[in-house]
Design an enzyme around this catalytic site. Structure first.
Site, PDB file in Angstrom:
ATOM      1  CG  HIS A 148      -1.939   1.032   1.277  1.00 28.76           C
ATOM      2  ND1 HIS A 148      -1.673   2.168   1.785  1.00 28.76           N
ATOM      3  CD2 HIS A 148      -3.274   1.017   1.016  1.00 28.76           C
ATOM      4  CE1 HIS A 148      -2.967   3.027   1.620  1.00 28.76           C
ATOM      5  NE2 HIS A 148      -3.652   2.054   1.237  1.00 28.76           N
ATOM      6  CG  ASP A 151       0.065  -2.285   6.264  1.00 24.27           C
ATOM      7  OD1 ASP A 151      -1.041  -2.535   7.194  1.00 24.27           O
ATOM      8  OD2 ASP A 151      -0.261  -1.738   5.453  1.00 24.27           O
ATOM      9  CD  GLN A 201      -7.299  -4.772   3.993  1.00 26.10           C
ATOM     10  OE1 GLN A 201      -8.185  -5.517   4.241  1.00 26.10           O
ATOM     11  NE2 GLN A 201      -7.182  -3.465   3.827  1.00 26.10           N
ATOM     12  CE  LYS A 204      -7.438   0.099   5.938  1.00 23.24           C
ATOM     13  NZ  LYS A 204      -8.246   0.162   4.676  1.00 23.24           N
ATOM     14  CB  CYS A 239      -3.750   3.353  -1.632  1.00 20.74           C
ATOM     15  SG  CYS A 239      -5.156   4.536  -1.600  1.00 20.74           S
TER      16      CYS A 239
END
Length: 404
Positions: free
Chosen positions: A122, A199, A202, A225, A362
């Site tokens: 991302h 990261d 998700q 999220k 993104c």
């Protein structure tokens, strides 16, 4: 709210008042809808118990401070952090990565050092490192992806050198849903003395995360999220690393003693939380974590994996559809329809009350590598079911009829 941990399909739509009957919301990877317990926590925080934290000596302020710090402890438990003091509240993963880049990177990296990213990242896990590299004279290397658009760890192993000081990777891709073998990534990074940042935007809504077992050094995620509010997220870092990091922003709350001659700073995590924090956001995040844990992340992952399998099988039967990503992904299906721009796909699906994301997500370097300007993306949450998959497939079939 469901609190069982059985393996039956989830039936939680009634918990989400913003999803009307007959609307298939398939954009959870962008932002998740909010369950009633989160909405209730936010309403109570602003409407019944609101006060500042870490400042007031009156009882309500003390109570709100306890609630705010309880949210930190809950987040630490959720990630299996060694201590609540390893959790820094931030606006989201973007701010967390910028914090690490500016504070840790700015104090640790020098000219000639190298940063390793991957082709599927991302923008939030690319741009801050580019800015840091330009500032200190470091270099960025990029790990390629496999044929099914996952991070190629074999290539990573061949690329790593002792010049690499940081590796920053997506735990789960926001485009393909590919799940990183994070333990192996940590072993490879640590083998050359580099730190590993993951990261987890998700990942945390979909799979269990244990930062100690993963053996990473930094972990970031955004609350919105994870079925929580916008404007709140968390940075986890090893305690010793946080202790050595200089402040990032200056202001109230992050200080020990201020004079015009010199300022000394609070220990972590306060050192990195300048100003009045997003108090009620932390309470909403606490409620969101409770909600997800009440369902069970194993059950959530199984539910979303089943929907991904159904969607991929049915979409692959349409001749003009091209699927991206691995067969087994975490809740995300990206695809293209030959000769049709993803924006047109999304517009036609919206006419049928199916909401998907269309664009570069993104992740423009990944789009360049795929040779497409954009993709259509359907991403699932705990509120989705087989009817949503059927609506998605019916919508894509309508797209192919319209465009011939």
């Amino acid at each position: 709210m469901a609190t069982t941990t059985d393996t039956r399909a989830l039936d939680l739509l009634a918990d989400f008042p913003a999803i009307p009957e007959g609307w298939a919301y398939l954009d959870t990877a962008a932002t998740a809808q909010k369950p009633q317990p989160v909405l209730d926590a936010i309403a109570r925080g602003y409407g019944e118990t609101y006060a500042t934290v870490h400042r007031g000596v009156y009882q309500r302020s003390a109570d709100m401070t306890l609630a705010y710090e309880a949210a930190r402890a809950r987040t630490a438990k959720f990630l299996n952090a060694a201590s609540a003091d390893e959790i820094v509240f931030v606006r989201g993963a973007t701010e967390a990565i910028n914090l690490v880049a500016d504070s840790w990177g700015g104090s640790q990296l020098k000219a000639g050092d190298r940063i390793l990213l991957s082709q599927i990242e991302h923008h939030s896990n690319i741009v801050p490192w580019q800015m840091l590299a330009q500032r200190v004279g470091a270099h960025i290397d990029v790990v390629p992806m496999t044929d099914d658009q996952a991070i190629d760890l074999d290539a990573m192993a061949a690329m790593l050198t002792e010049q690499h000081k940081l590796v920053a990777l997506a735990h789960v891709s926001n485009v393909t849903g590919a799940i990183l073998d994070a333990k192996r990534a940590a072993q490879l990074a640590h083998g050359v003395g580099a730190k590993l940042l993951l990261d987890g935007c998700q990942a945390v809504p979909r799979i269990g995360v244990d930062v100690q077992a993963l053996d990473c050094d930094f972990y970031v995620f955004s609350g919105h999220k994870l079925y929580g509010p916008t404007g709140i997220g968390a940075l986890w870092a090893r305690g010793a690393i946080l202790e050595a990091m200089p402040p990032w922003q200056g202001g109230g709350s992050m200080i020990d003693r201020v004079t015009f001659e010199k300022t000394t700073y609070a220990p972590p995590p306060g050192r990195f939380e300048a100003g009045t924090p997003h108090i009620v956001g932390a309470l909403g995040l606490h409620a969101a974590i409770d909600y997800v844990d009440g369902i069970g992340l194993d059950r959530i992952h199984a539910h979303e994996a089943a929907l991904v399998t159904q969607a991929r099988e049915q979409l692959s039967a349409i001749n003009s559809v091209r699927l991206f990503g691995p067969e087994e992904s975490a809740g995300i299906v990206s695809f293209a329809v030959e000769g049709v721009h993803p924006h047109d796909i999304a517009t036609i699906l919206d006419e049928g009350r199916v909401a998907i994301r269309a664009g570069h997500h993104c992740a423009q370097p990944l789009m360049d590598a795929l040779g497409v300007p954009a993709t259509a993306r359907a991403s699932f949450g705990v509120y989705n079911n087989a009817r949503d998959v059927a609506a998605l497939v019916a919508g894509v079939e309508r797209v192919t009829r319209i465009f011939g």
